[in-house]
Design an enzyme around this catalytic site. Structure first.
Site, PDB file in Angstrom:
ATOM      1  N   CYS A 133       0.841  -1.211   0.000  1.00 31.51           N
ATOM      2  CA  CYS A 133       0.000   0.000   0.000  1.00 31.51           C
ATOM      3  C   CYS A 133       0.871   1.254   0.000  1.00 31.51           C
ATOM      4  O   CYS A 133       1.463   1.604   1.024  1.00 31.51           O
ATOM      5  CB  CYS A 133      -0.929  -0.013   1.211  1.00 31.51           C
ATOM      6  SG  CYS A 133      -2.004   1.429   1.287  1.00 31.51           S
ATOM      7  N   CYS A 136      -0.542   4.129   2.198  1.00 27.86           N
ATOM      8  CA  CYS A 136      -0.354   3.918   3.636  1.00 27.86           C
ATOM      9  C   CYS A 136       1.111   4.134   4.034  1.00 27.86           C
ATOM     10  O   CYS A 136       1.389   4.740   5.068  1.00 27.86           O
ATOM     11  CB  CYS A 136      -0.730   2.500   4.049  1.00 27.86           C
ATOM     12  SG  CYS A 136      -2.155   1.821   3.216  1.00 27.86           S
ATOM     13  N   ASP A 137       2.041   3.622   3.248  1.00 31.03           N
ATOM     14  CA  ASP A 137       3.436   3.535   3.700  1.00 31.03           C
ATOM     15  C   ASP A 137       4.427   4.409   2.930  1.00 31.03           C
ATOM     16  O   ASP A 137       5.592   4.510   3.342  1.00 31.03           O
ATOM     17  CB  ASP A 137       3.903   2.069   3.621  1.00 31.03           C
ATOM     18  CG  ASP A 137       3.061   1.177   4.522  1.00 31.03           C
ATOM     19  OD1 ASP A 137       2.645   1.635   5.599  1.00 31.03           O
ATOM     20  OD2 ASP A 137       2.801   0.015   4.145  1.00 31.03           O
TER      21      ASP A 137
END
Ligand code: NAP
Length: 309
Positions: A133, A136-137
């Site tokens: 992701c 997200c990261d």
């Protein structure tokens, strides 16, 4: 007794919930173990949702969907469905807390999860430098170099996204042509800090106690290996459908599925079992687009209302 149990709260499940409740069904519950919105909430940039000309994140796109469906009476239970069976024309839904719920009809809209690529070190470093992701990261690798594996739409779109945050993105692909849409390939080619590393096999992700330190790839043409010194590796090599809750005691599925576990449906989203429907990425031949999943959900709901008479 539910009129309809919807399993999964992505675009297909939420749209089915909206159409079913607005269409008059009184007792409709959507079982979604996470926050409603679905896998698309992990996408950083959507530019092909009709009517939405500005590029938005998946999170932004889905923000208003749950409230719209719940306004008409859709209920949400934050529980995982373990198993669906059918007896005497009624479906039994086994939940993670050991309770059971009965329903007259069921819509499976569970979508899919990121596939593992299968290289050495993938499991060991998953969550410690390996991610699926970028939204997200990606921020953890601000101004750092990262590698990204894959050659489809997801890989190239997320490579373009990461190139805005990271100092450099190595786009690692096993062939020298891409599966992604031509416009997405063009976007990627315009990013000066994306280096294409094509025609290679990923040999291994290496690291230490702190996490990933690099990725070793091997040229398919020359057999030479190359080490990319990166603290982050993003994997976008496709997805596997989530249809395991249809597996019965004897190991067979409740309805017909194909070799990949994708649920066989007709144009009304009907499965081989009366009262059981499937919509979105979990079904055969899914285009794997938000707009298509939503349309599947609406189609299923319209036909479920008709089935219940
Ligand atoms: P995908 O299209 O199946 O692409 C997967 C990529 O990973 C392929 O390039 C494949 O290589 C590579 N790959 C597969 N297994 C591998 C392995 N073990 N090791 C290394 N590489 C591997 O998957 P996706 O990109 O997740 O897209 C899934 C579906 O969603 C597609 O239908 C796509 O069009 C759609 N989608 C659409 C959008 C959009 O319209 N905006 C965005 C995202 C996804 P090969 O090419 O050699 O097989």
């Amino acid at each position: 007794m539910l009129d309809l149990a919807i399993i999964g709260g992505g675009p297909a499940g939420l749209t089915a919930g909206l159409y079913a409740t607005r269409g008059g069904l009184k007792n409709v519950t959507m079982f979604e173990m996470g926050m409603p919105g679905g896998q698309i909430t992990g996408s950083s940039e959507i530019e092909n949702y009709p009517g939405q000309s500005a590029v938005v994140s998946g999170m932004d796109l889905m923000e208003s969907w749950p409230a719209q469906a719940m306004k008409f009476g859709l209920k949400h239970e934050m529980k995982q469905v373990l198993k669906v069976t059918k007896n005497d024309n009624i479906f039994q839904i086994e939940l993670e807390d050991g309770t059971k719920q009965e329903a007259k009809t069921v819509l499976l809209a569970t979508g899919s999860v990121p596939r593992r690529a299968g290289f050495v070190g993938e499991d060991k470093f998953f969550g410690r430098g390996i991610s699926t992701c970028a939204t997200c990261d990606g921020f953890f690798y601000k101004n750092k170099e990262v590698a990204l594996i894959g050659g489809g739409d997801s890989a190239l779109e997320e490579a373009v996204y990461l190139a805005k945050t990271c100092s450099k993105v190595y786009l690692v692909h096993r062939r020298d042509t891409y599966r992604a849409a031509p416009s997405t390939i063009e976007h990627m080619k315009h990013c000066e800090n994306i280096e294409e590393v094509t025609n290679v096999d990923v040999e291994e992700v290496i690291g230490d106690n702190m996490g990933v330190t690099g990725l070793i790839v091997k040229s398919k043409q020359t057999g030479e290996t190359r080490q990319l010194d990166v603290p982050g590796v993003f994997v976008f090599v496709g997805r596997d459908v989530l249809s395991d809750c249809l597996k019965q005691e004897d190991g067979n599925y409740l309805c017909d599925v194909n070799a990949q576990g994708e649920v066989v449906v007709d144009l009304r989203m009907k499965t081989s079992v009366p009262g059981l429907y499937a919509a979105g990425d979990v079904r055969i031949d899914a285009a794997k687009q938000v707009v298509c999943a939503a349309a599947d959900g609406a189609t299923a709901a319209v036909n479920i209302i008709e089935y219940l008479g």
